[in-house]
Design an enzyme around this catalytic site. Structure first.
Site, short mmCIF file in Angstrom:
data_model
loop_
_atom_site.label_atom_id
_atom_site.label_comp_id
_atom_site.label_asym_id
_atom_site.label_seq_id
_atom_site.Cartn_x
_atom_site.Cartn_y
_atom_site.Cartn_z
N ASP A 159 0.35 -0.97 0.03
CA ASP A 159 0.09 -0.21 -0.32
C ASP A 159 1.03 1.69 -0.07
O ASP A 159 1.86 1.77 1.06
CB ASP A 159 -0.67 0.09 1.61
CG ASP A 159 -1.68 1.13 1.17
OD1 ASP A 159 -1.88 2.43 0.98
OD2 ASP A 159 -3.01 1.10 1.36
N HIS A 160 1.01 2.09 -1.17
CA HIS A 160 2.46 2.64 -0.85
C HIS A 160 1.95 3.90 0.30
O HIS A 160 3.09 4.45 0.10
CB HIS A 160 2.91 3.60 -2.67
CG HIS A 160 1.48 3.88 -2.99
ND1 HIS A 160 0.72 3.75 -3.71
CD2 HIS A 160 1.65 5.51 -3.88
CE1 HIS A 160 0.04 4.89 -3.98
NE2 HIS A 160 0.69 6.16 -3.90
N HIS A 188 -5.77 2.76 0.93
CA HIS A 188 -4.74 3.76 1.64
C HIS A 188 -5.80 4.42 2.61
O HIS A 188 -5.29 4.31 3.72
CB HIS A 188 -4.69 5.07 0.01
CG HIS A 188 -4.49 4.50 -1.24
ND1 HIS A 188 -3.48 3.30 -0.87
CD2 HIS A 188 -4.09 4.62 -2.04
CE1 HIS A 188 -2.75 3.07 -1.90
NE2 HIS A 188 -3.61 3.72 -2.83
#
Ligand code: BG6
Length: 506
Positions: free
Chosen positions: A177-178, A240
């Site tokens: 999950d950047h 996110h």
């Protein structure tokens, strides 16, 4: 020594993600000495590319980082290309041969990282072949990095997880999950747990509401095909936003370790109220952008974008209210909103504190209690494009008499100019080399997020909305503002107001 040893096999090595994020991030690690002589990369995809051509592409992707000629050549020499059909067993045999050869050549100690940068429908097939064709090693580590989306609902995510877990243990799976690699997201824990001034007030006695905004100014760009099947809810909220919410709401971990943090995040996610579908419709609103203009630029509506249906019911905007039913947060609404083609790109969190009980600066006692219009204290955490935080307080206006005026303590800098702030993918790749899963999504988190999201999705799928319902360049549909107004609140961040006041937005 800081230098890591591993073979990266990137499935989807010719793709956009590899080019935009992975190769530049690997180069940064190389430049900092985290990668040295003992690493190699195999890029795979269906196309027929030679090693030389692949290396040329890799060099192009790092050109912006201004490497010297020798540096670029030395770095790119670690890259190898293998044309690969994920369904063809023989191709995995060739991959194994190349992997073993590079293992010898670069003395990689059997350490392997498999990066699945491709469509999730191939994940199961790939991991099965990695096992059946003995590509996994006996002597080093085997770690799997997977990009989102992890499933499209709880059921499909569960099934995908079973397939992967049949081959890799949870500790070796790194679900990206950047956002968890972003500097200021990681800073949430520092702000909370290193500052008594905040942590002592971080609860329902002092906080009125929490607002999380992930606004994007870009439209859907060339991703219409993917987005039509996803929409903002699955694209941004399931992953996110819920991850950020968990970091904001969790209890302090016993120690700042992967296991303890995870356990607290999972508890926070489990405390999020699971709505009935009826409640979901009341507490969540969706939007889709129509044509609009901002500051002399005109934008097409979502339905006019490439690969989007003319009557698409896909939402490009979501706003909603979560409740966390635990001792700390009972009664505090957590408002979230995200959307494409909004006024400005801005990811920020506003923690709105309760007002003082009475406003003593009013003229008479009755007004003091009944007209408490002092603005609340707000702690804002800026994630991007600027990074930092600010706190609004009330002070005395300079001069005769006694009037209060808001004062802002501001500490911000532009994320782009912070050369020291590593790119999210760089941090996450280094974490995976270190075997540290703290900044990745654990299955328990993914599973709970889907349970929460599925209810909203099911409720929405049974109803249609008169889309488009917000103009490109605005901050979303009217319903998103009414959601807070109904509770006596308003969005703290209103970038659209600035443009409206100057006549640059209708
Ligand atoms: C991705 C979404 O996960 O995040 C995109 O799929 C979105 O739709 C992107 O644009 C936003 O990420 P960032 O880092 O640019 O804020």
């Amino acid at each position: 020594m800081n230098e890591k040893t591993a073979l990266f096999t990137i499935f989807g090595g010719t793709g956009d993600l590899a080019k935009r994020k992975l190769y530049p991030s690997l180069f940064r690690l190389y430049k900092k000495g985290n990668l040295g002589d003992h690493f190699a990369v195999i890029g795979t995809a269906r196309r027929e590319w030679s090693d030389d051509y692949y290396r040329e592409i890799v060099r192009e992707t790092i050109a912006d980082l201004n490497p010297s000629e020798e540096e670029a050549t030395a770095f790119a020499s670690h890259f190898y290309y293998q044309s690969h059909n994920v369904n063809d067993t023989e191709h995995y045999d060739t991959l194994k041969e190349l992997s073993d050869k590079l293992n010898e050549k670069y003395q990689l100690q059997g350490n392997r990282i498999y990066y699945l940068a491709m469509a999730p429908q191939f994940f199961g097939t790939i991991v099965n072949h990695l096992k059946s064709q003995n590509i996994l090693t006996e002597d080093g580590f085997d770690r799997l990095i997977i990009e989102k989306p992890f499933g499209t609902d709880y059921e499909s995510a569960h099934q995908l997880n079973n397939e992967i877990r049949a081959v890799f243990p949870e500790d070796d799976i790194f679900r990206i999950d950047h956002y968890l690699g972003k500097e200021m997201i990681q800073n949430i824990s520092a702000i909370r747990f290193a500052n008594n001034i905040f942590e002592s007030q971080w609860n329902n006695r002092y906080i009125d509401n929490v607002q999380i905004t992930f606004a994007e100014s870009l439209g859907v760009e060339d991703r219409g095909g993917y987005y039509e099947n996803s929409g903002a809810l699955k694209d941004m909220v399931q992953n996110h936003i819920l991850q950020v919410l968990a970091l904001l709401a969790m209890e302090p971990p016993v120690t700042f370790s992967e296991k303890e943090i995870r356990s607290e995040k999972v508890k926070a996610l489990k405390a999020i109220r699971l709505y009935t579908e009826e409640e979901a419709l009341k507490n969540f609103v969706r939007g889709q952008y129509g044509p609009g203009s901002l500051d002399d630029a005109s934008f097409a509506g979502y339905r006019q974008e490439a690969n989007v249906a003319e009557d698409s019911q896909t939402e490009t905007f979501v706003a909603g209210k979560f409740y966390i039913d635990n001792f700390r947060w009972s009664g505090v609404p957590f408002y979230i909103r995200t959307g494409k083609r909004l006024t400005e790109k801005g990811t920020r969190i506003n923690i709105v504190f309760k007002q003082v009980p009475i406003n003593v600066f009013k003229d008479d006692v009755e007004e003091c209690t009944q007209k408490n219009d002092l603005p609340p204290n707000v702690l804002t955490i800026y994630i991007q494009p600027t990074e930092g935080f600010s706190m609004t307080l009330n002070g005395k206006e300079i001069g005769q008499g006694f009037t209060t005026a808001p004062v802002k303590l501001d500490f911000r800098h532009s994320a782009e100019v912070t050369g020291n702030s590593p790119e999210a993918y760089e941090k996450l790749l280094l974490d995976s080399l270190n075997g540290d899963g703290t900044n990745f999504s654990h299955w328990d988190e993914v599973a709970q997020s889907w349970r929460i999201i599925d209810i909203i999705r099911h409720a929405w799928d049974k109803t249609t909305v008169d889309f488009p319902n917000y103009a490109a360049g605005s901050m979303g549909p009217k319903a998103a503002f009414e959601l807070l107004e109904a509770d006596g609140f308003q969005w703290t961040w209103e970038p659209d107001v600035w443009y409206r006041e100057r006549g640059q937005l209708d």
